[in-house]
Design a protein around this motif. Structure first.
Motif, PDB file in Angstrom:
ATOM      1  N   GLY A  13      49.791  46.932  -9.682  1.00 15.98           N
ATOM      2  CA  GLY A  13      50.469  45.857  -8.981  1.00 15.98           C
ATOM      3  C   GLY A  13      51.272  44.974  -9.918  1.00 15.98           C
ATOM      4  N   ALA A  14      51.687  45.552 -11.038  1.00 13.55           N
ATOM      5  CA  ALA A  14      52.436  44.808 -12.052  1.00 13.55           C
ATOM      6  C   ALA A  14      53.920  45.106 -11.938  1.00 13.55           C
ATOM      7  CB  ALA A  14      51.945  45.211 -13.451  1.00 13.55           C
ATOM      8  N   TRP A  22      56.578  33.928 -12.951  1.00 14.45           N
ATOM      9  CA  TRP A  22      57.787  34.559 -12.416  1.00 14.45           C
ATOM     10  C   TRP A  22      57.446  35.948 -11.916  1.00 14.45           C
ATOM     11  CZ3 TRP A  22      60.814  38.544 -15.113  1.00 14.45           C
ATOM     12  CH2 TRP A  22      62.034  38.813 -14.495  1.00 14.45           C
ATOM     13  N   THR A  23      58.006  36.321 -10.764  1.00  8.81           N
ATOM     14  CA  THR A  23      57.806  37.655 -10.224  1.00  8.81           C
ATOM     15  C   THR A  23      59.132  38.389 -10.274  1.00  8.81           C
ATOM     16  OG1 THR A  23      56.106  36.803  -8.756  1.00  8.81           O
ATOM     17  CG2 THR A  23      56.967  38.979  -8.260  1.00  8.81           C
ATOM     18  N   PRO A  24      59.311  39.262 -11.291  1.00 11.32           N
ATOM     19  CA  PRO A  24      60.566  39.993 -11.405  1.00 11.32           C
ATOM     20  C   PRO A  24      60.631  41.158 -10.437  1.00 11.32           C
ATOM     21  CG  PRO A  24      59.081  40.662 -13.129  1.00 11.32           C
ATOM     22  CD  PRO A  24      58.388  39.556 -12.356  1.00 11.32           C
ATOM     23  N   PRO A  25      61.789  41.784 -10.314  1.00  7.65           N
ATOM     24  CA  PRO A  25      61.870  43.002  -9.516  1.00  7.65           C
ATOM     25  C   PRO A  25      60.933  44.061 -10.086  1.00  7.65           C
ATOM     26  CG  PRO A  25      64.048  42.264 -10.212  1.00  7.65           C
ATOM     27  CD  PRO A  25      63.060  41.403 -10.902  1.00  7.65           C
ATOM     28  N   ASP A  26      60.729  45.144  -9.323  1.00  6.55           N
ATOM     29  CA  ASP A  26      59.801  46.174  -9.756  1.00  6.55           C
ATOM     30  C   ASP A  26      60.136  46.746 -11.130  1.00  6.55           C
ATOM     31  OD1 ASP A  26      58.227  45.934  -7.549  1.00  6.55           O
ATOM     32  OD2 ASP A  26      59.269  47.473  -6.430  1.00  6.55           O
ATOM     33  N   VAL A  27      61.397  47.023 -11.394  1.00  2.00           N
ATOM     34  CA  VAL A  27      61.798  47.561 -12.694  1.00  2.00           C
ATOM     35  C   VAL A  27      63.042  46.820 -13.154  1.00  2.00           C
ATOM     36  CG1 VAL A  27      62.597  49.593 -13.952  1.00  2.00           C
ATOM     37  CG2 VAL A  27      60.863  49.850 -12.188  1.00  2.00           C
ATOM     38  N   VAL A  28      62.984  46.269 -14.346  1.00  2.00           N
ATOM     39  CA  VAL A  28      64.109  45.560 -14.925  1.00  2.00           C
ATOM     40  C   VAL A  28      64.440  46.243 -16.251  1.00  2.00           C
ATOM     41  CG1 VAL A  28      64.899  43.361 -15.861  1.00  2.00           C
ATOM     42  CG2 VAL A  28      63.366  43.388 -13.903  1.00  2.00           C
TER      43      VAL A  28
END
Length: 192
Positions: free
Chosen positions: A149-150, A184-190
């Motif tokens: 869930g990361a 902060w919750t970034p998009p799934d893959v940055v």
């Protein structure tokens, strides 16, 4: 109140030029010191992490590298209760995959960490991986992040994101750490 960082090193306890050691001194972080930093045993390494967490008051952010990432996953699977609730987040960097084909030849000590727990972590996490890490493929790192869930962040072709790959102070990592500290919750893959 700013959470206390807990440094969770991998094999060899991250040397003096490793970003984890530099961050420990820079940010006044606590550090998990294993009795045998060359031979990871999941229950033993998770128990030592638990001891450091219990001894550190307030909210916490775990900062793990390589086999330390597996230690966090094992600890999360084996632990629970109040201490787990105090973990505000985790920065998981360059996970070592004990189930990667060829690991027996590359680094046989890591085999002891298999099977790697893939249960969802009970706290927010940001997993940073490298496109050319010899210890974990990008696909496997993204699969770990999804299972835990990361959020997943590619550091590009950054080797094992350690001193040997030129990541002494690792200023880009400090930016990512600040994001974890601020939830902060970034998009799934940055990718950067």
């Amino acid at each position: 109140m700013t959470p206390t960082l807990i440094i969770v090193p991998g094999l060899g306890d991250s040397g003096p030029q490793h970003w984890q050691t530099l961050w420990q001194h820079k940010f006044g972080a606590e550090r998990v010191r294993q009795d045998d930093p060359e031979n990871p045993l999941p229950e033993v390494w998770a128990a030592r992490l638990h001891e450091v967490i219990e001894a550190t008051p307030g909210q916490l952010v775990l900062v793990a590298h390589s086999a330390g990432v597996a230690t966090v996953a094992h600890w999360a699977q084996l632990s629970g209760g109040e201490d787990m609730a105090r973990v505000r987040g985790a920065l998981l960097v360059a996970p070592a995959d004990p189930e990667q084909p060829g690991m027996a030849e590359l680094h046989p000590q890591l085999l002891a960490l298999a099977p790697l727990p893939l249960d969802e972590l009970p706290f927010p996490a940001l997993l940073v991986y490298s496109e050319n890490d010899p210890y974990c493929t990008p696909e496997r790192a993204e699969a770990m992040a999804e299972a835990w869930g990361a959020a997943a962040v590619s550091a590009g072709e950054a080797g094992h994101i350690n001193a040997e790959s030129g990541h002494g102070e690792w200023l880009d990592g400090e930016i990512l750490l600040s994001e974890v500290l601020h939830a902060w919750t970034p998009p799934d893959v940055v990718r950067f």
